[in-house]
Every structure is written in structure tokens, then in C-alpha cells.
Design a protein around this motif. Structure first.
Motif, PDB file in Angstrom:
ATOM      1  N   ILE A  97     -15.086  -0.579  17.980  1.00 57.05           N
ATOM      2  CA  ILE A  97     -13.721  -0.827  17.499  1.00 57.05           C
ATOM      3  C   ILE A  97     -13.309  -2.203  17.998  1.00 57.05           C
ATOM      4  CG2 ILE A  97     -11.321  -0.058  17.517  1.00 57.05           C
ATOM      5  CD1 ILE A  97     -12.342   2.764  18.048  1.00 57.05           C
ATOM      6  N   HIS A  98     -13.054  -3.104  17.060  1.00 56.67           N
ATOM      7  CA  HIS A  98     -12.642  -4.468  17.399  1.00 56.67           C
ATOM      8  C   HIS A  98     -11.131  -4.605  17.182  1.00 56.67           C
ATOM      9  CE1 HIS A  98     -16.822  -6.065  17.471  1.00 56.67           C
ATOM     10  NE2 HIS A  98     -17.031  -5.126  16.557  1.00 56.67           N
ATOM     11  N   ALA A  99     -10.454  -5.174  18.168  1.00 52.68           N
ATOM     12  CA  ALA A  99      -9.028  -5.488  18.041  1.00 52.68           C
ATOM     13  C   ALA A  99      -8.867  -6.994  18.213  1.00 52.68           C
ATOM     14  CB  ALA A  99      -8.221  -4.751  19.100  1.00 52.68           C
ATOM     15  N   THR A 100      -8.300  -7.647  17.212  1.00 52.43           N
ATOM     16  CA  THR A 100      -8.221  -9.106  17.215  1.00 52.43           C
ATOM     17  C   THR A 100      -6.783  -9.571  17.044  1.00 52.43           C
ATOM     18  OG1 THR A 100     -10.418  -9.246  16.220  1.00 52.43           O
ATOM     19  CG2 THR A 100      -9.038 -11.215  16.086  1.00 52.43           C
ATOM     20  N   ARG A 101      -6.420 -10.593  17.800  1.00 41.72           N
ATOM     21  CA  ARG A 101      -5.151 -11.309  17.636  1.00 41.72           C
ATOM     22  C   ARG A 101      -5.468 -12.785  17.416  1.00 41.72           C
ATOM     23  NH1 ARG A 101      -1.767 -11.564  22.210  1.00 41.72           N
ATOM     24  NH2 ARG A 101       0.066 -11.787  20.902  1.00 41.72           N
ATOM     25  N   HIS A 102      -4.603 -13.460  16.672  1.00 43.37           N
ATOM     26  CA  HIS A 102      -4.850 -14.875  16.364  1.00 43.37           C
ATOM     27  C   HIS A 102      -3.990 -15.825  17.190  1.00 43.37           C
ATOM     28  CE1 HIS A 102      -7.558 -13.832  13.151  1.00 43.37           C
ATOM     29  NE2 HIS A 102      -6.644 -13.037  12.602  1.00 43.37           N
TER      30      HIS A 102
END
Length: 260
Positions: A97-102
Motif C-alpha cells: 500500500i503506497h501513500a503519496t503526497r506531493h
């Protein structure tokens, strides 16, 4: 899968494929996801970290926030704030499970080797959060509104250092007597009375005027009442909730700077 109702779905020891399906459905429906299992966590962003394999709890909330908890302790060992974008895949006998913020650029990658339970639930919470004041907040409230203690009371300082410790609030009454105030957030007991007495004894050595001692708390314990009277000390009922309401109407930092 056990689907108890439209709000709640639960998987027990599921396959990765079934888990992935429920996870993606949960994200689409903006529900809260709770997974227990054996996992490792990699973080890349403002710093880098790696968490080796262990049994943990993963929580992903409807606002896009992520928390990884160990079986003990109240703080998450890894977390990502609201607004994260999620991607799930099965690779090399793990479910990732990948959680990404920019902004800022951050990425949390949780890799499960074994999954025990998966819970997908729709949670609604519209209740107000009411926080009663801490003892420090109660000190500040007295400074902002000293008439809570009595009319004519004028604070001089707070957390005044004396030999036995720190006086919570120190001031003067309307006829010029020094006032030492010990504040307790809960029921004041005999120990609180003795603590107040020690502060007064220390200040008497240097004071040139009479001194009063006031124990301010929501309630006074039965074991403290007789001791307080025998030492000629006073009690003032002080409600943490009322103190919190006073602080809510003020800017504590700026007003304290102005006060002193």
C-alpha cells in the motif's frame, strides 16, 4: 468476507487478492480502513526511515490520512497527513500500500507479508470536542481573570520559583497581603495542602507583610478539609471547564506577554 451491513465489511485471514479488492472499494467509497498483519514500512520524504517486519495496525481514514501503530503505545510509528493518494499492488508475495503526497513530496510504502484482519467501515462523527483546561491553563485563566479567586486580587507572577518548588500563582489581595495560590485540576488532597504550606513557609522568610494561602481546585477532599483549616489556609472552588472557556476567548501568548 463478512459484510454485516452497508457500513461494515470484515475479512479474516484473507488472501491478498480479496484484501486488495476490499481496499480499493474502501478508497472509492471514502470509508475508514483498518488492517492488522505482519508488515514492514519504508518512508521517503523530509527524511528517510525503514521499519522492519512486525505485527502492526494500519489505519487509513476517509480524509486520506495514514497511521501505522505498533501493538503498544499511543503514538503512530509512521504516519501521513490528510490528502494522501493511495495505490495498492501485489508483488513478490507481499501486498503493498503506497501513500503519496506531493507538497511536500512524501511517500509511505507499507508491505504486508501476512494479513490477519481487514475492516472497512463508514464512520460519521459530528460531535463537538470539549477539552477542559490543564493546570497550566488554569494558571493562565487566573492571570486573565483574577476575580475568579476574589475581587481585588492582583497577580504578580506565576510559577514563581521558591526553595521547595514553584508557586502556581503569586499575587496580592485588595488590602496588600501576599497571596500564594496552589492550583489542582482534580480533587485537592492532603498532599496539596502540605505543598501549599511549604511554599508559604519559604516565602515567609523573606516577606515583609502577612501571607495568605489559597488552594484552588474543583473540589476539596474530606481528608484535606480539617488539615486546611488547622493551618489557617483557604479553599477556592475553581472549575477547569470555566477556565477553558476564558482561555478560548483570549490569545494566551500575546496577553501573557502584555501582562508581564
Amino acid at each position: 468476507m463478512q459484510q454485516l451491513n452497508n457500513k461494515l465489511s470484515v475479512l479474516v485471514e484473507p488472501t491478498f487478492e480479496n484484501t486488495k479488492t476490499l481496499i480499493e472499494k474502501t478508497f472509492t467509497q471514502r470509508k475508514t480502513l483498518i488492517i492488522t498483519g505482519n508488515c514492514k514500512v519504508n518512508y521517503e520524504g523530509r527524511a528517510n526511515s525503514k521499519l522492519e517486519l512486525g505485527e502492526r495496525i494500519l489505519i487509513i481514514k476517509s480524509d486520506g490520512s495514514l497511521l501505522v501503530h505498533r501493538p503498544t503505545g499511543y503514538e503512530p510509528v509512521n504516519w501521513q497527513p490528510p490528502g494522501s493518494i493511495f495505490h495498492t499492488q501485489i508483488e513478490n508475495d507481499t501486498l503493498e500500500i503506497h501513500a503519496t503526497r506531493h507538497k511536500p513530496k512524501e511517500n509511505v510504502n507499507v508491505q504486508f507479508t501476512k494479513i490477519y484482519t481487514v475492516t472497512s467501515i463508514m464512520l460519521l462523527d459530528t460531535g463537538n470536542f470539549i477539552l477542559n483546561a490543564s493546570e497550566e491553563d488554569m494558571h493562565k485563566a487566573i492571570l486573565f481573570k483574577p476575580e475568579m479567586i476574589e475581587e481585588g486580587f492582583k497577580p504578580i507572577s506565576w510559577e514563581k520559583k521558591v526553595e521547595p518548588g514553584f508557586v502556581d500563582v503569586y499575587g496580592m489581595d485588595k488590602i496588600g497581603r501576599l497571596v500564594v495560590i496552589e492550583v489542582k485540576r482534580k480533587i485537592a488532597n492532603k498532599e496539596a495542602v502540605l505543598q501549599l504550606a511549604k511554599y508559604i513557609d519559604a516565602i515567609k522568610l523573606k516577606a515583609d507583610r502577612p501571607i495568605r494561602g489559597i488552594l484552588a481546585a474543583p473540589n476539596l477532599g474530606k481528608d484535606a478539609q480539617a488539615l486546611l483549616e488547622s493551618m489557617n489556609l483557604e479553599f477556592k472552588e475553581l472549575c477547569p471547564k470555566k477556565c477553558a472557556e476564558i482561555l478560548k476567548k483570549t490569545n494566551p501568548t500575546s496577553k501573557l506577554e502584555t501582562f508581564f
